[in-house]
Motif scaffolding. Sequence first.
Motif, PDB file in Angstrom:
ATOM      1  N   SER A  86      33.653  18.356  45.694  1.00 53.73           N
ATOM      2  CA  SER A  86      34.605  17.526  45.405  1.00 53.73           C
ATOM      3  C   SER A  86      35.991  18.308  45.505  1.00 53.73           C
ATOM      4  O   SER A  86      36.170  19.343  45.350  1.00 53.73           O
ATOM      5  N   ILE A  87      37.184  17.739  45.817  1.00 59.48           N
ATOM      6  CA  ILE A  87      38.604  17.969  45.860  1.00 59.48           C
ATOM      7  C   ILE A  87      39.112  18.151  44.568  1.00 59.48           C
ATOM      8  O   ILE A  87      39.037  17.237  43.785  1.00 59.48           O
ATOM      9  N   LEU A  88      39.341  19.417  43.986  1.00 58.59           N
ATOM     10  CA  LEU A  88      39.799  19.641  42.880  1.00 58.59           C
ATOM     11  C   LEU A  88      41.332  19.359  42.652  1.00 58.59           C
ATOM     12  O   LEU A  88      42.008  18.877  41.686  1.00 58.59           O
ATOM     13  N   SER A  89      41.993  19.812  43.653  1.00 57.55           N
ATOM     14  CA  SER A  89      43.643  19.709  43.762  1.00 57.55           C
ATOM     15  C   SER A  89      43.947  19.839  45.311  1.00 57.55           C
ATOM     16  O   SER A  89      43.372  20.297  46.154  1.00 57.55           O
ATOM     17  N   TYR A  90      45.126  19.299  45.564  1.00 56.43           N
ATOM     18  CA  TYR A  90      45.754  19.718  46.769  1.00 56.43           C
ATOM     19  C   TYR A  90      47.102  19.988  46.890  1.00 56.43           C
ATOM     20  O   TYR A  90      47.830  19.071  45.742  1.00 56.43           O
ATOM     21  N   GLU A  91      47.868  20.386  47.564  1.00 57.16           N
ATOM     22  CA  GLU A  91      49.445  20.680  47.541  1.00 57.16           C
ATOM     23  C   GLU A  91      49.738  20.583  48.973  1.00 57.16           C
ATOM     24  O   GLU A  91      49.274  21.285  49.779  1.00 57.16           O
ATOM     25  N   HIS A  92      50.985  19.751  49.238  1.00 59.10           N
ATOM     26  CA  HIS A  92      51.570  20.128  50.487  1.00 59.10           C
ATOM     27  C   HIS A  92      52.573  20.987  50.608  1.00 59.10           C
ATOM     28  O   HIS A  92      53.388  21.324  49.666  1.00 59.10           O
ATOM     29  N   LEU A  93      52.241  21.802  51.374  1.00 64.19           N
ATOM     30  CA  LEU A  93      53.217  23.061  51.680  1.00 64.19           C
ATOM     31  C   LEU A  93      54.205  22.908  52.761  1.00 64.19           C
ATOM     32  O   LEU A  93      54.171  23.014  53.818  1.00 64.19           O
ATOM     33  N   ASP A  94      55.294  22.217  52.402  1.00 65.73           N
ATOM     34  CA  ASP A  94      56.188  21.666  53.366  1.00 65.73           C
ATOM     35  C   ASP A  94      56.847  22.598  54.183  1.00 65.73           C
ATOM     36  O   ASP A  94      57.447  22.362  55.455  1.00 65.73           O
ATOM     37  N   ALA A  95      57.263  23.747  53.807  1.00 69.25           N
ATOM     38  CA  ALA A  95      57.871  24.863  54.361  1.00 69.25           C
ATOM     39  C   ALA A  95      56.958  25.410  55.772  1.00 69.25           C
ATOM     40  O   ALA A  95      57.686  25.921  56.848  1.00 69.25           O
ATOM     41  N   VAL A  96      55.775  25.145  55.490  1.00 67.21           N
ATOM     42  CA  VAL A  96      54.827  25.530  56.621  1.00 67.21           C
ATOM     43  C   VAL A  96      54.042  24.579  57.473  1.00 67.21           C
ATOM     44  O   VAL A  96      53.154  24.846  58.103  1.00 67.21           O
TER      45      VAL A  96
END
Length: 103
Positions: A86-96
Amino acid sequence: MIITNGYILFRKSEAKGLDSDGYPTSATEEWGEPVECQCLPNTTLRDKSRNEAYTAHSYTLLVERMDIPGEVVKLFNERGEVGQFSILSYEHLDAVQQTRIII
């Protein structure tokens, strides 16, 4: 830049609607296209539950920036399938231009 060492498949669930009696039918599940990723194992946790030892695995995945299409993934590495998580969390890393997924 992602150093690819595996890939993931996102599970897609789709409800079919209602049967002739008006009850919901079972959802169909299928797996999406492979998405290349860099898989980084997190600390392996060893614990006991109901007097039985178990090991909890957790991974950080880096993929090219994307919207997350599901809540469950299958992880594969160069040796084959690692497991379904299951996906616990995600985050978009805009700089890369990447997305970090914690499973």
